[in-house]
Design a protein around this motif. Structure first.
Motif, mmCIF file in Angstrom:
data_model
loop_
_atom_site.group_PDB
_atom_site.id
_atom_site.type_symbol
_atom_site.label_atom_id
_atom_site.label_comp_id
_atom_site.label_asym_id
_atom_site.label_seq_id
_atom_site.Cartn_x
_atom_site.Cartn_y
_atom_site.Cartn_z
ATOM 1 N N LEU A 63 -15.866 34.821 -13.988
ATOM 2 C CA LEU A 63 -16.243 33.536 -14.567
ATOM 3 C C LEU A 63 -17.038 33.694 -15.860
ATOM 4 O O LEU A 63 -16.985 32.815 -16.718
ATOM 5 N N ALA A 64 -17.728 34.795 -16.023
ATOM 6 C CA ALA A 64 -18.397 35.054 -17.293
ATOM 7 C C ALA A 64 -17.363 35.317 -18.391
ATOM 8 O O ALA A 64 -17.508 34.866 -19.522
ATOM 9 N N ASP B 52 -15.149 40.057 -7.923
ATOM 10 C CA ASP B 52 -16.448 39.864 -8.576
ATOM 11 C C ASP B 52 -16.360 38.555 -9.362
ATOM 12 O O ASP B 52 -16.036 38.551 -10.545
ATOM 13 N N GLU B 53 -16.625 37.444 -8.689
ATOM 14 C CA GLU B 53 -16.468 36.139 -9.339
ATOM 15 C C GLU B 53 -17.446 35.944 -10.490
ATOM 16 O O GLU B 53 -17.146 35.241 -11.450
ATOM 17 N N GLU B 54 -18.601 36.576 -10.416
ATOM 18 C CA GLU B 54 -19.566 36.468 -11.517
ATOM 19 C C GLU B 54 -18.964 37.019 -12.806
ATOM 20 O O GLU B 54 -19.019 36.372 -13.851
ATOM 21 N N ALA B 55 -18.399 38.210 -12.736
ATOM 22 C CA ALA B 55 -17.813 38.840 -13.924
ATOM 23 C C ALA B 55 -16.604 38.053 -14.415
ATOM 24 O O ALA B 55 -16.446 37.838 -15.619
ATOM 25 N N GLU C 106 -9.069 37.872 -16.570
ATOM 26 C CA GLU C 106 -10.146 37.754 -17.547
ATOM 27 C C GLU C 106 -9.674 37.151 -18.862
ATOM 28 O O GLU C 106 -10.484 36.642 -19.623
ATOM 29 N N PRO D 168 -14.578 31.299 -18.089
ATOM 30 C CA PRO D 168 -15.186 30.201 -17.326
ATOM 31 C C PRO D 168 -14.258 29.014 -17.068
ATOM 32 O O PRO D 168 -14.514 28.241 -16.146
ATOM 33 N N ARG E 162 -19.024 26.422 -6.999
ATOM 34 C CA ARG E 162 -19.184 26.543 -8.453
ATOM 35 C C ARG E 162 -18.133 25.776 -9.239
ATOM 36 O O ARG E 162 -18.292 25.556 -10.436
ATOM 37 N N ARG F 101 -17.780 30.149 -1.961
ATOM 38 C CA ARG F 101 -18.581 30.389 -3.169
ATOM 39 C C ARG F 101 -17.905 29.791 -4.402
ATOM 40 O O ARG F 101 -18.556 29.173 -5.241
ATOM 41 N N LEU F 102 -16.596 29.992 -4.503
ATOM 42 C CA LEU F 102 -15.864 29.458 -5.650
ATOM 43 C C LEU F 102 -15.891 27.934 -5.649
ATOM 44 O O LEU F 102 -16.090 27.309 -6.694
#
Length: 119
Positions: A55-56, A50-53, A35, A59, A96, A92-93
């Motif tokens: 990448l948030a 948890d790729e959403e968390a 992170e 990024p 994106r 998924r990665l």
């Protein structure tokens, strides 16, 4: 986000360090460290990432993942499930990612994006 994939010992991390000028102490090996560090090596060890968390929080991260879907299919159902989960995570990665590169024998192949736009 940039995704670098390839088999074990194919030069993925050395390539990223050389291209970016980052040092080994700037490489995360856990999602928590990823992170706040620019590189995350060993994504295959975290198939439930948890790729959403991530990448948030970070990024512009560079993700490095061993390819695990090639070769002999394991007899162990848990190993097959792990390979499947890692493969789906990489799909998924890659969808994106700004850029995806594959390393083989120390050589990079651009699969997506412009390889001339490294940091």
């Amino acid at each position: 986000m940039i995704l670098i994939i390839g088999g074990a010992a194919q030069g993925k991390l050395d390539y990223v360090l050389r291209k970016t000028g980052y040092s080994p102490d700037q490489v995360a090996h856990t999602p928590e460290d990823a992170e706040h560090l620019p590189i995350f090596d060993g994504v295959e060890g975290w198939p439930e990432l948890d790729e959403e968390a991530l990448l948030a929080a970070n990024p512009d991260i560079i993700l490095i993942c061993d390819e695990v879907g090639c070769g002999v299919v394991p007899m162990d159902p848990a190993q097959r499930a792990w390979r499947e989960a890692v493969g789906r995570l990489c799909c998924r990665l890659a969808a994106r990612a700004e850029r995806v590169e594959r390393m083989f024998c120390g050589l990079s192949m651009t699969l997506k994006g412009d390889s001339s736009t490294w940091n």
